[in-house]
Design a protein around this motif. Structure first.
Motif, short mmCIF file in Angstrom:
data_model
loop_
_atom_site.label_atom_id
_atom_site.label_comp_id
_atom_site.label_asym_id
_atom_site.label_seq_id
_atom_site.Cartn_x
_atom_site.Cartn_y
_atom_site.Cartn_z
N GLU A 147 42.41 36.57 28.26
CA GLU A 147 42.05 37.93 27.86
C GLU A 147 43.20 38.89 28.13
O GLU A 147 43.44 39.83 27.37
N ARG A 148 43.90 38.65 29.23
CA ARG A 148 45.05 39.50 29.57
C ARG A 148 46.13 39.38 28.49
O ARG A 148 46.69 40.38 28.04
N ARG A 153 48.97 41.50 23.80
CA ARG A 153 49.39 41.24 22.43
C ARG A 153 49.01 42.40 21.50
O ARG A 153 49.74 42.71 20.55
N GLU A 154 47.88 43.04 21.79
CA GLU A 154 47.44 44.17 20.97
C GLU A 154 48.45 45.31 20.95
O GLU A 154 48.50 46.08 19.99
N GLU A 180 56.40 37.49 28.84
CA GLU A 180 56.19 36.55 27.74
C GLU A 180 55.84 37.26 26.44
O GLU A 180 56.36 36.92 25.37
N VAL A 181 54.96 38.24 26.52
CA VAL A 181 54.50 38.93 25.31
C VAL A 181 55.51 39.97 24.83
O VAL A 181 55.80 40.06 23.63
N PHE A 182 56.02 40.79 25.76
CA PHE A 182 56.92 41.88 25.37
C PHE A 182 58.38 41.45 25.31
O PHE A 182 59.20 42.14 24.70
N GLY A 183 58.71 40.35 25.99
CA GLY A 183 60.10 39.93 26.09
C GLY A 183 60.61 40.17 27.50
O GLY A 183 60.34 41.22 28.10
N ALA A 184 61.35 39.21 28.03
CA ALA A 184 61.82 39.28 29.42
C ALA A 184 62.78 40.42 29.67
O ALA A 184 62.94 40.88 30.81
N VAL A 245 54.30 33.87 17.51
CA VAL A 245 53.19 33.03 17.05
C VAL A 245 52.60 32.26 18.22
O VAL A 245 51.38 32.15 18.37
N ARG A 246 53.46 31.70 19.07
CA ARG A 246 53.00 30.93 20.21
C ARG A 246 52.14 31.78 21.16
O ARG A 246 51.10 31.33 21.64
N VAL A 247 52.58 33.00 21.40
CA VAL A 247 51.82 33.90 22.28
C VAL A 247 50.43 34.14 21.72
O VAL A 247 49.43 34.12 22.45
#
Length: 295
Positions: A147-148, A153-154, A180-184, A245-247
């Motif tokens: 869920e996090r 991702r939203e 992971e979602v936003f970029g390191a 896509v993976r995320v």
């Protein structure tokens, strides 16, 4: 004939340093007919520190009894009472109890006002060193990993600066998910124990902050994250498309939907994203019998 009702007062309380209490807070505490407090024990500590004696009735008003107590307080307000709402720290209704009562009071045409006070959101934002002209507050993220990721991702493409609250024992997982979602390399600031003795603001890329937080962090935490940069289709390489896509897949989306969503975000044809995904899978499976790909 106009009915005369009471007033609901939302009062900000110190987020750390008691000296930050707004002067009007003491006056309102002393004069309110009813003081609704998130934690009555914390309220007693606050009144002692301010040297104030409350003459009105003190009631608890927290997440567990908000729904049940709101009608009682609205009835008192309708009868002319001055009701003061305070939470443990900061402004009521901002990730704290208060919204239900405000909404109910507004519906009954009852006056609602505020005693402005300290805010962890604005304090962290100002100290972060990140853009402050446009921002959005996201509160606490869900505790469950899937869920996090979905919530992050939203807002992956959100251009405004993002502000979050987080518990210290979940900070490392949250920062890792953000990386992971936003970029390191996305810039962020972790603001800890604001206005308190051990105040600390740790700034840096999300990847580095995640490593730092893995060692353990204590205290009240506010995280400020830089908004997404302006990107055009040409700026998103195949590796980044595959990562996005993976995320989305890890957050529970089917691959077809994930590819369509990433294509829409990037302004690209779905076929281009699909080809990048297939190429990545083929590159990760050089020999026969290897059925696993990157995603």
């Amino acid at each position: 004939m106009t009915l005369v009702t009471g007033t609901l007062v939302l009062a900000g309380t110190p987020i750390g340093d008691i000296a930050d209490a707004p002067p009007r807070l003491a006056t309102e505490l002393a004069n309110a007919d009813i003081v609704a407090a998130e934690d009555t024990r914390r309220l007693r500590g606050l009144t002692r520190a301010l040297g104030v004696h409350t003459t009105g009735r003190v009631v608890s008003y927290f997440e567990g009894n908000e729904s049940a107590r709101t009608p009682e307080l609205v009835e008192a307000l309708a009868g002319g009472a001055r009701v003061l709402l305070v939470t443990d720290a900061g402004m009521p209704s901002v990730s704290d109890p208060g919204y239900r009562l405000v909404a109910a009071a507004v519906e009954q045409d009852i006056k609602v006002t505020a005693v402005p006070g300290p805010s962890a959101v604005l304090t962290a934002l100002a100290l972060s060193g990140l853009p402050v002209d446009r921002f959005c507050f996201e509160g606490f993220l869900p505790r469950k990993a899937g869920e996090r990721l979905g919530r992050l991702r939203e807002v992956a493409a959100e251009r405004r600066t993002l502000v979050y609250f987080e518990a210290p024992h979940r900070l490392d997982d949250t920062l890792a998910a953000m990386a992971e979602v936003f970029g390191a390399e996305r810039r962020a600031a972790v603001c800890r124990e604001l206005t308190k003795t051990y105040e600390e603001v740790k700034r840096g890329p999300l990847g580095e902050l995640a490593v730092w937080a893995a060692e353990g962090v204590r205290g009240e935490i506010t995280v400020v994250v830089e908004g997404a940069p302006e990107t055009g289709p040409a700026e998103l390489d195949a590796e980044e498309l595959v990562r996005r896509v993976r995320v989305r897949e890890e957050a529970g989306e089917r691959r077809k939907e994930a590819i369509a969503a990433v294509a829409a975000e990037a302004g690209l044809p779905k076929r281009e994203v699909f080809d990048a995904v297939v190429a990545a899978k083929n590159a990760a499976a050089p020999g026969p019998g290897n059925g696993k790909g990157l995603i």
